[in-house]
Design a protein around this motif. Structure first.
Motif, PDB file in Angstrom:
ATOM      1  N   PRO A 136      99.390 -35.506  47.646  1.00  0.00           N
ATOM      2  CA  PRO A 136      99.493 -35.336  49.096  1.00  0.00           C
ATOM      3  C   PRO A 136     100.320 -34.095  49.427  1.00  0.00           C
ATOM      4  N   GLY A 137     100.061 -33.535  50.593  1.00  0.00           N
ATOM      5  CA  GLY A 137     100.785 -32.349  51.029  1.00  0.00           C
ATOM      6  C   GLY A 137     100.129 -31.757  52.249  1.00  0.00           C
ATOM      7  N   PRO A 138     100.505 -30.561  52.633  1.00  0.00           N
ATOM      8  CA  PRO A 138      99.977 -29.931  53.851  1.00  0.00           C
ATOM      9  C   PRO A 138      98.523 -29.511  53.696  1.00  0.00           C
TER      10      PRO A 138
ATOM     11  N   SER B 116      99.079 -29.192  46.018  1.00  0.00           N
ATOM     12  CA  SER B 116      99.473 -30.275  46.911  1.00  0.00           C
ATOM     13  C   SER B 116      98.769 -30.068  48.241  1.00  0.00           C
ATOM     14  N   GLY B 117      98.165 -31.113  48.763  1.00  0.00           N
ATOM     15  CA  GLY B 117      97.486 -31.011  50.040  1.00  0.00           C
ATOM     16  C   GLY B 117      96.064 -30.529  49.916  1.00  0.00           C
TER      17      GLY B 117
ATOM     18  N   ARG C 104      96.852 -35.139  54.693  1.00  0.00           N
ATOM     19  CA  ARG C 104      97.913 -35.940  54.081  1.00  0.00           C
ATOM     20  C   ARG C 104      99.288 -35.307  54.293  1.00  0.00           C
ATOM     21  N   GLY C 105      99.386 -34.532  55.331  1.00  0.00           N
ATOM     22  CA  GLY C 105     100.621 -33.838  55.676  1.00  0.00           C
ATOM     23  C   GLY C 105     100.364 -32.988  56.901  1.00  0.00           C
ATOM     24  N   PRO C 106     101.271 -32.083  57.249  1.00  0.00           N
ATOM     25  CA  PRO C 106     101.082 -31.215  58.416  1.00  0.00           C
ATOM     26  C   PRO C 106      99.885 -30.289  58.221  1.00  0.00           C
TER      27      PRO C 106
ATOM     28  N   VAL D  64     107.082 -29.057  58.886  1.00  0.00           N
ATOM     29  CA  VAL D  64     107.704 -28.649  57.635  1.00  0.00           C
ATOM     30  C   VAL D  64     108.433 -27.325  57.834  1.00  0.00           C
TER      31      VAL D  64
END
Length: 401
Positions: free
Chosen positions: A21-23, A57-58, A121-123, A385
């Motif tokens: 998960p991540g931006p 990530s993301g 899964r993030g900004p 973030v």
């Protein structure tokens, strides 16, 4: 770690979903169909980014804005897709399933963007890639929230503030109203090969700034920073929009040849001709986006340089929440329907009217004689973030100031 890759010749140019998960970084090219550099830059990044999804990530997602106009090599087919994101136009799209070529494009683009946001899964960060018909047009522009400003600051190109006060219905404003961090990057003249290289460079910088991959795995971001910094090192770092020359088909507008983006112009200088005669510049400034193409409603813009010190002061004032007490100033009162809006009486507050409220994150919505209505930009806070400082160490020196 598992990851997914998706490519398509349709709306989605490519999609790489990382193993963690991540931006999400969403890149959009060819919102205007004759501006192909962004699409080509995206394709170059996708080719090199594939295979690194397991480390990512993301998510990285790339969309085509106006497919039909892109196929025809025109800015638009029936109407400008980057002037259509108003409440009225969006209401028409909801009420009717028929319409112009751009109506269909806009519905599909909204659905695609919504899908990206829902699966994030993030900004979510957005880089909207454009080019200009005049030469020398490398810069970024954005709604002036702190998250947008922080994101744009990683790209060592001139930052233009205030576009949303002069142009209605941009995709940039639509995205900002929904809380996405969104920046437009103009990479140069439509047909110059360097515009593709700068678009690719900006995308790599955005991949790094958003945090999809660590800098150690992104030598392209360092190379991209050097490339844009080299091309923009003689240009001002921060400028504000001062004027937009609106045109219509009946005006017969013709820009005088030879003007470049950011070229200084003098008050009274004749820069174009139209059906009424000479078109003169109203104040000493720099010209931006002179119109050298068949389609478009913007004859030219005027911008003026200001010191980056004011960006620092603005950030400090906003983080201190000074906007909450701005209505205490003489000649200022809150709008009755919202705590985010103020009415300024310029006869009383003539020394600190619009410019002061720009520092606090307000934008001008109405200017009627002595009365100015301003409203604070939404999402101008620290919920996103923290991207950290711009990567000065990636180049041969600090960004231009």
């Amino acid at each position: 770690m598992s990851y997914e890759e998706e490519s398509s010749g349709d709306r989605i140019l490519g999609r790489i979903r990382g193993g963690r998960p991540g931006p999400t970084l969403l890149c959009i090219g060819a919102l205007h169909g004759n501006e192909t550099a962004g699409v080509r830059g995206i394709e170059a990044v996708l080719e090199r980014l594939r295979g690194r999804g397991g480390e990512m990530s993301g998510e990285f997602v790339a969309l085509v804005g106006n497919r039909q106009a892109l196929a025809r090599g025109r800015r638009y087919v029936d109407r400008d897709l980057n002037r259509a994101w108003t409440t009225d136009r969006l209401g028409v799209l909801v009420r009717s399933r028929e319409g112009s070529a751009e109506d269909r494009e806009q519905r599909e683009l909204i659905a695609a963007i919504d899908g990206v946001v829902r699966s994030a899964r993030g900004p979510v960060y957005v880089l909207d890639l454009h080019t200009t018909s005049g030469s020398g047009g490398t810069f970024s522009t954005f709604g002036d929230t702190l998250p947008n400003r922080d994101f744009a600051a990683h790209i060592p190109a001139p930052m233009i503030l205030g576009l949303e006060e002069l142009v209605d219905g941009t995709l940039l404003a639509f995205l900002g109203q929904r809380g996405l961090v969104a920046v437009v990057f103009e990479s140069g003249q439509h047909d110059e090969p360097a515009a593709v290289d700068r678009a690719e460079a900006a995308i790599w910088i955005a991949v790094s700034a958003a945090g999809l991959l660590p800098q150690a795995r992104l030598p392209e971001a360092a190379d991209g920073w050097k490339r844009i910094h080299r091309d923009c090192r003689e240009l001002p770092r921060a400028l504000e929009m001062r004027y937009r020359h609106d045109i219509g088909r009946e005006d017969g507008f013709r820009m005088k040849p030879g003007y470049r983006n950011f070229q200084p112009v003098a008050a009274g200088e004749v820069v174009a001709m139209d059906a009424k005669g000479e078109v003169r510049v109203r104040e000493a400034s720099r010209i931006l986006m002179p119109l050298y193409q068949e389609q478009g409603d913007d004859g030219f813009f005027l911008v003026r340089e200001f010191s980056p010190f004011w960006l620092w002061l603005s950030s400090a004032l906003r983080r201190l929440k000074v906007d909450r007490v701005a209505h205490w100033l003489p000649g200022v009162q809150r709008l009755p329907d919202t705590p985010d809006g103020v009415v300024v009486d310029k006869r009383v507050a003539r020394w600190y009217a619009v410019q002061f409220f720009h520092l606090l994150g307000f934008r001008k919505e109405e200017d009627a004689g002595s009365r100015v209505v301003l409203r604070r930009r939404r999402f101008d806070d620290a919920r996103f973030v923290d991207l950290g400082p711009p990567p000065e160490t990636l180049g041969d020196g600090p960004p231009p100031a």
